[in-house]
Design a protein around this motif. Structure first.
Motif, PDB file in Angstrom:
ATOM      1  N   THR A 142       0.814  -1.218   0.000  1.00 36.24           N
ATOM      2  CA  THR A 142       0.000   0.000   0.000  1.00 36.24           C
ATOM      3  C   THR A 142       0.844   1.263   0.000  1.00 36.24           C
ATOM      4  N   GLY A 143       2.160   1.124   0.185  1.00 39.44           N
ATOM      5  CA  GLY A 143       3.043   2.279   0.183  1.00 39.44           C
ATOM      6  C   GLY A 143       3.101   3.028   1.507  1.00 39.44           C
ATOM      7  N   ALA A 144       2.607   2.429   2.581  1.00 41.64           N
ATOM      8  CA  ALA A 144       2.645   3.076   3.899  1.00 41.64           C
ATOM      9  C   ALA A 144       3.989   2.776   4.553  1.00 41.64           C
ATOM     10  N   TRP A 145       5.028   3.487   4.106  1.00 45.80           N
ATOM     11  CA  TRP A 145       6.394   3.140   4.510  1.00 45.80           C
ATOM     12  C   TRP A 145       6.664   3.449   5.974  1.00 45.80           C
ATOM     13  N   PHE A 146       6.099   4.538   6.490  1.00 49.64           N
ATOM     14  CA  PHE A 146       6.344   4.818   7.905  1.00 49.64           C
ATOM     15  C   PHE A 146       5.637   3.797   8.793  1.00 49.64           C
ATOM     16  N   ALA A 147       4.454   3.360   8.376  1.00 47.72           N
ATOM     17  CA  ALA A 147       3.769   2.302   9.120  1.00 47.72           C
ATOM     18  C   ALA A 147       4.615   1.033   9.126  1.00 47.72           C
ATOM     19  N   LEU A 148       5.261   0.760   7.998  1.00 41.38           N
ATOM     20  CA  LEU A 148       6.139  -0.414   7.912  1.00 41.38           C
ATOM     21  C   LEU A 148       7.312  -0.277   8.883  1.00 41.38           C
ATOM     22  N   ASN A 348       2.720   2.993  19.015  1.00 36.92           N
ATOM     23  CA  ASN A 348       2.818   4.389  19.438  1.00 36.92           C
ATOM     24  C   ASN A 348       3.503   5.245  18.391  1.00 36.92           C
ATOM     25  N   ALA A 349       4.510   4.674  17.731  1.00 33.76           N
ATOM     26  CA  ALA A 349       5.243   5.440  16.726  1.00 33.76           C
ATOM     27  C   ALA A 349       4.315   5.910  15.612  1.00 33.76           C
ATOM     28  N   LEU A 350       3.343   5.078  15.250  1.00 34.12           N
ATOM     29  CA  LEU A 350       2.404   5.447  14.186  1.00 34.12           C
ATOM     30  C   LEU A 350       1.372   6.442  14.693  1.00 34.12           C
TER      31      LEU A 350
END
Length: 447
Positions: A142-148, A348-350
């Motif tokens: 999905t391209g959610a790199w920060f979530a990854l 928490n980071a997300l």
């Protein structure tokens, strides 16, 4: 034997990774203090007091519309949140713990070829990592790199727990305990100063008066409480301290928990102390104690509001689990309940990053935020992945009797905080799991 035939007194030379790990441990202690040092300095008025150090009453008076109660509350809350905003060189204080965690992760990866976990540990790790990898692949698509990245950070403790077992020995376990005992003592000093002159962001009501809920160099009261109980358990299991020293540490822990007001931490300490002392009782007293456990637990549950000075404490405890259950019943498919909704969701980071928070909200409307390990695991790898993770807890508790209090402290605390993201508790979790697997491998070899 030496070439001359005389006995050799030389000990085996530690490997380079072992020496690196030993040197990293003091840095882990320093990093855990640095991580929230700026926030603490602001809360007590020793850094940027003209911008941050206000009483709530004085702060409310500067609100654009002091007569609007809802607006004043939002204004004060936004100011409190700004305490945790870092820019410029101040950001470096947060990077220290990430660097230490990354260093231990690299050490763990370098040892993976030497790891031979017992069968139960191997199956649980394989299941957890397989589901995590599938969830990560879906999120990457999905391209959610920060979530990854957020999900990978929350999984680092599990990977370190698998990989560092070849490096652990008694010297490392003792150094781990000694380092975090000193960090705990430093937190006691910070908490006492904060209780005397800190900002009243979180409060407890004791003796008919509002008091500050201390946080130390952490972000939340439950985080300080969790670390304090886990550090105390470390001292009792791996520290090699005298009874007098342990009694002094217990008194200091009680003082911190009173000022801290975390119900989760009180429950964790009670459960840990019970597990620690129950085996030492004579059989007849042990049976009597077990018979009294249920009424004592009910009494303690009823006493939590008075003990913690928080009359909404029961709502706070259930508030980390119940919303996830309610959301799952109305929004999630069976597949999502079993295998998760996306890597990084629930971390928490997300949650604390606005852009990725919006991404999560688009993917999961009305998604409830709850800071706990069961919730974070549920969102990322579902009930099946959660079962694998807690199977690791169960295996470690059964295998390593000596360190069982450490596991109980972490396990109970995990209900109120995501321990895989809370540094340095996530590192302690990894060491506890690794040492239990090492013990299990040794026992299997003897058979």
């Amino acid at each position: 034997m030496t070439p001359t035939g005389k006995p050799s007194n030389l000990l085996p030379v530690p490997s380079a990774p072992h020496r690196i790990a030993m040197r990293l441990l003091p840095l882990a202690g320093i990093a855990s203090l640095l991580s929230g040092s700026i926030f603490w300095l602001r809360r007590v008025g020793w850094l940027q007091p003209e911008k941050y150090w206000f009483t709530n009453t004085a702060l409310a008076a500067t609100s654009p519309n002091p007569s609007d109660d809802a607006g004043v509350h939002a204004f004060v809350t936004a100011h409190h949140d700004s305490l945790h905003q870092l820019d410029g060189w101040l950001v470096a204080t947060k990077y220290a713990k990430e660097a230490v965690l990354a260093a231990f992760l690299l050490l763990a990866v370098s040892q993976l070829m030497r790891v031979r976990p017992p069968r139960g540990f191997g199956v649980a790790y394989a299941g957890l990592f397989l589901l995590g990898a599938l969830s990560a692949a879906t999120t990457a698509f999905t391209g959610a790199w920060f979530a990854l990245l957020a999900g990978a950070r929350s999984f680092a403790a599990w990977l370190i727990g698998l990989g560092v077992s070849p490096l652990l020995d008694e010297a490392m376990l003792r150094r781990t305990s000694r380092v975090f005992t000193w960090v705990f003592l430093a937190q006691v000093v910070l908490a006492l100063i904060e209780f005397r002159r800190g900002m009243q962001i979180y409060t407890i009501y004791l003796f008919e008066q509002d008091f500050i809920r201390v946080v130390g160099s952490f972000n939340l009261p439950v985080s300080l409480g969790t670390f304090s109980v886990v550090a105390w358990a470390l001292a009792c299991c791996w520290g090699g301290y005298s009874r007098r020293t342990l009694a002094a540490l217990s008194c200091l822990l009680a003082i911190v928990l009173v000022m801290n007001g975390s119900a989760t931490s009180w429950m964790a300490w009670a459960a840990t102390a019970t597990v620690m002392h129950l085996p030492r009782l004579a059989r007849r007293w042990r049976i009597a104690f077990l018979l009294a456990t249920l009424p004592a637990a009910m009494l303690a549950w009823s006493a939590l509001p008075a003990l913690t000075g928080r009359y909404d404490v029961h709502d706070s405890l259930w508030g980390r689990i119940a919303p996830a259950q309610a959301y799952a019943e109305t929004h999630l498919s069976t597949r999502q309940v079993l295998f998760g909704t996306g890597f990084g969701i629930g971390t928490n980071a997300l949650v604390r990053t606005e852009g990725t928070k919006l991404h999560s909200r688009r993917a999961m409307p009305d998604w409830p935020i709850g800071d706990s390990l069961p919730a974070a695991l549920f969102w990322q790898v579902g009930l099946v992945g959660m079962a694998f993770a807690y199977a690791l807890f169960a295996l470690a508790l059964r295998t390593d009797e000596r360190a069982r209090p450490i596991g109980i402290a972490i396990l109970v605390s995990s209900v109120g905080v995501n321990v895989t993201e809370l540094f340095p508790v996530n590192l302690i979790l990894a060491f506890w799991l690794a040492n239990a697997a090492r013990q299990g491998s040794a026992h299997a070899g003897e058979r």
